[in-house]
Design an enzyme around this catalytic site. Structure first.
Site, PDB file in Angstrom:
ATOM      1  N   ASP A  28       0.950  -1.214   0.229  1.00  0.00           N
ATOM      2  CA  ASP A  28       0.106   0.174   0.034  1.00  0.00           C
ATOM      3  C   ASP A  28       1.012   1.166  -0.076  1.00  0.00           C
ATOM      4  O   ASP A  28       2.033   1.230   0.547  1.00  0.00           O
ATOM      5  CB  ASP A  28      -0.818   0.173   1.273  1.00  0.00           C
ATOM      6  CG  ASP A  28      -2.225   1.097   1.091  1.00  0.00           C
ATOM      7  OD1 ASP A  28      -3.186   0.581   1.057  1.00  0.00           O
ATOM      8  OD2 ASP A  28      -1.887   2.307   0.907  1.00  0.00           O
ATOM      9  N   ASN A  44     -12.802  -3.244   2.817  1.00  0.00           N
ATOM     10  CA  ASN A  44     -13.573  -2.283   2.955  1.00  0.00           C
ATOM     11  C   ASN A  44     -14.619  -2.159   1.629  1.00  0.00           C
ATOM     12  O   ASN A  44     -14.229  -2.205   0.398  1.00  0.00           O
ATOM     13  CB  ASN A  44     -13.097  -0.830   2.846  1.00  0.00           C
ATOM     14  CG  ASN A  44     -11.864  -0.591   4.096  1.00  0.00           C
ATOM     15  OD1 ASN A  44     -12.493  -0.994   5.122  1.00  0.00           O
ATOM     16  ND2 ASN A  44     -10.841  -0.217   4.001  1.00  0.00           N
ATOM     17  N   GLY A  88     -15.582   2.787   3.744  1.00  0.00           N
ATOM     18  CA  GLY A  88     -14.201   3.396   3.657  1.00  0.00           C
ATOM     19  C   GLY A  88     -13.473   2.923   2.407  1.00  0.00           C
ATOM     20  O   GLY A  88     -12.312   3.233   2.220  1.00  0.00           O
ATOM     21  N   GLN A  89     -14.332   2.390   1.660  1.00  0.00           N
ATOM     22  CA  GLN A  89     -13.508   2.167   0.452  1.00  0.00           C
ATOM     23  C   GLN A  89     -13.183   3.286  -0.527  1.00  0.00           C
ATOM     24  O   GLN A  89     -14.238   4.202  -0.771  1.00  0.00           O
ATOM     25  CB  GLN A  89     -14.499   0.903  -0.454  1.00  0.00           C
ATOM     26  CG  GLN A  89     -13.809   0.430  -1.727  1.00  0.00           C
ATOM     27  CD  GLN A  89     -14.751  -0.483  -2.520  1.00  0.00           C
ATOM     28  OE1 GLN A  89     -15.897  -0.753  -2.154  1.00  0.00           O
ATOM     29  NE2 GLN A  89     -14.175  -1.074  -3.660  1.00  0.00           N
ATOM     30  N   SER A  90     -12.187   3.415  -1.071  1.00  0.00           N
ATOM     31  CA  SER A  90     -11.580   4.470  -1.701  1.00  0.00           C
ATOM     32  C   SER A  90     -11.195   4.225  -3.054  1.00  0.00           C
ATOM     33  O   SER A  90     -11.036   4.875  -4.124  1.00  0.00           O
ATOM     34  CB  SER A  90     -10.589   5.452  -1.268  1.00  0.00           C
ATOM     35  OG  SER A  90      -9.377   4.678  -0.994  1.00  0.00           O
ATOM     36  N   HIS A 112     -10.376  -5.334  -3.208  1.00  0.00           N
ATOM     37  CA  HIS A 112      -9.200  -5.748  -2.624  1.00  0.00           C
ATOM     38  C   HIS A 112      -9.139  -6.127  -1.152  1.00  0.00           C
ATOM     39  O   HIS A 112     -10.075  -5.612  -0.290  1.00  0.00           O
ATOM     40  CB  HIS A 112      -8.166  -4.421  -2.893  1.00  0.00           C
ATOM     41  CG  HIS A 112      -8.825  -3.386  -2.162  1.00  0.00           C
ATOM     42  ND1 HIS A 112      -9.713  -2.489  -2.899  1.00  0.00           N
ATOM     43  CD2 HIS A 112      -8.578  -2.497  -1.033  1.00  0.00           C
ATOM     44  CE1 HIS A 112     -10.038  -1.323  -2.436  1.00  0.00           C
ATOM     45  NE2 HIS A 112      -9.305  -1.322  -1.089  1.00  0.00           N
TER      46      HIS A 112
HETATM   47  P1  AMP Z   1      -9.734   1.570   0.275  1.00  0.00           P
HETATM   48  O1  AMP Z   1      -9.617   2.767   0.941  1.00  0.00           O
HETATM   49  O2  AMP Z   1     -10.141   0.347   1.437  1.00  0.00           O
HETATM   50  O3  AMP Z   1     -10.399   1.416  -0.637  1.00  0.00           O
HETATM   51  O4  AMP Z   1      -8.194   1.067   0.167  1.00  0.00           O
HETATM   52  C1  AMP Z   1      -7.576   1.502  -0.969  1.00  0.00           C
HETATM   53  C2  AMP Z   1      -6.190   1.643  -0.776  1.00  0.00           C
HETATM   54  O5  AMP Z   1      -5.370   1.753  -1.974  1.00  0.00           O
HETATM   55  C3  AMP Z   1      -5.452   2.672   0.363  1.00  0.00           C
HETATM   56  O6  AMP Z   1      -4.994   2.029   1.530  1.00  0.00           O
HETATM   57  C4  AMP Z   1      -4.634   3.526  -0.541  1.00  0.00           C
HETATM   58  O7  AMP Z   1      -3.441   3.814   0.545  1.00  0.00           O
HETATM   59  C5  AMP Z   1      -4.188   2.635  -1.536  1.00  0.00           C
HETATM   60  N1  AMP Z   1      -3.455   3.009  -2.672  1.00  0.00           N
HETATM   61  C6  AMP Z   1      -4.194   4.014  -3.430  1.00  0.00           C
HETATM   62  N2  AMP Z   1      -3.204   4.137  -4.579  1.00  0.00           N
HETATM   63  C7  AMP Z   1      -2.347   3.535  -4.281  1.00  0.00           C
HETATM   64  C8  AMP Z   1      -0.927   3.203  -5.331  1.00  0.00           C
HETATM   65  N3  AMP Z   1      -0.903   3.964  -6.610  1.00  0.00           N
HETATM   66  N4  AMP Z   1      -0.253   2.229  -5.068  1.00  0.00           N
HETATM   67  C9  AMP Z   1      -0.635   1.469  -3.777  1.00  0.00           C
HETATM   68  N5  AMP Z   1      -1.657   1.572  -3.136  1.00  0.00           N
HETATM   69  C10 AMP Z   1      -2.558   2.628  -3.537  1.00  0.00           C
END
Ligand code: AMP
Length: 116
Positions: free
Chosen positions: A32, A89, A95-97, A102
């Site tokens: 991450d 998430n 909290g999914q972004s 994943h």
């Molecule tokens: P979520 O918030 O559960 O959707 O998790 C998405 C995750 O992706 C977060 O922990 C971010 O820090 C991670 N993330 C976003 N962009 C990248 C990237 N380019 N490389 C690795 N991790 C990333």
């Protein structure tokens, strides 16, 4: 979400760099970029699904595979015995972004509960 614009699909294609920790036919795991623990790995299916809300019975083998990879990768990184947390998430309140399913693998410190 189109796969063309999906961040994790672009990581899978190599268009966006990542630090790989594991790969096989069905899944890819990488560090991450904003780690929330000393070890923070994302384990993703190679086939795109937006979220857990999207999966069907046909996805059960790959979901099981992702879960089975967690202890394997934790072991590979030396944190299986001390313990780790796996998190998926889902949606805004979850909290999914990033809209590519994943599994977070967090380890390397004592994690608190409940999450915020
Ligand atoms: P979520 O918030 O559960 O959707 O998790 C998405 C995750 O992706 C977060 O922990 C971010 O820090 C991670 N993330 C976003 N962009 C990248 C990237 N380019 N490389 C690795 N991790 C990333």
């Amino acid at each position: 979400m189109s796969e063309m614009s999906c961040l994790f699909c672009r990581i899978l294609s190599g268009e966006i760099p990542s630090t790989k920790v594991y790969e096989d036919r069905l899944a890819y795991a990488f560090l991450d970029v904003a780690p929330q623990a000393p070890t923070h790995v994302l384990i993703i299916p190679k086939e795109h699904s937006d979220s857990l809300n999207d999966v069907t019975q046909a996805d059960e083998p790959v979901l099981g595979h992702l879960l089975r990879l967690a202890p394997k990768i934790a072991n590979q990184l030396g944190c299986a015995e001390a313990g780790y947390r796996t998190v998926i998430n889902t949606g805004g309140d979850g909290g999914q972004s990033v809209d590519h399913l994943h599994l977070h693998l967090l380890a390397g410190r004592a994690l608190s509960w409940p999450p915020g």
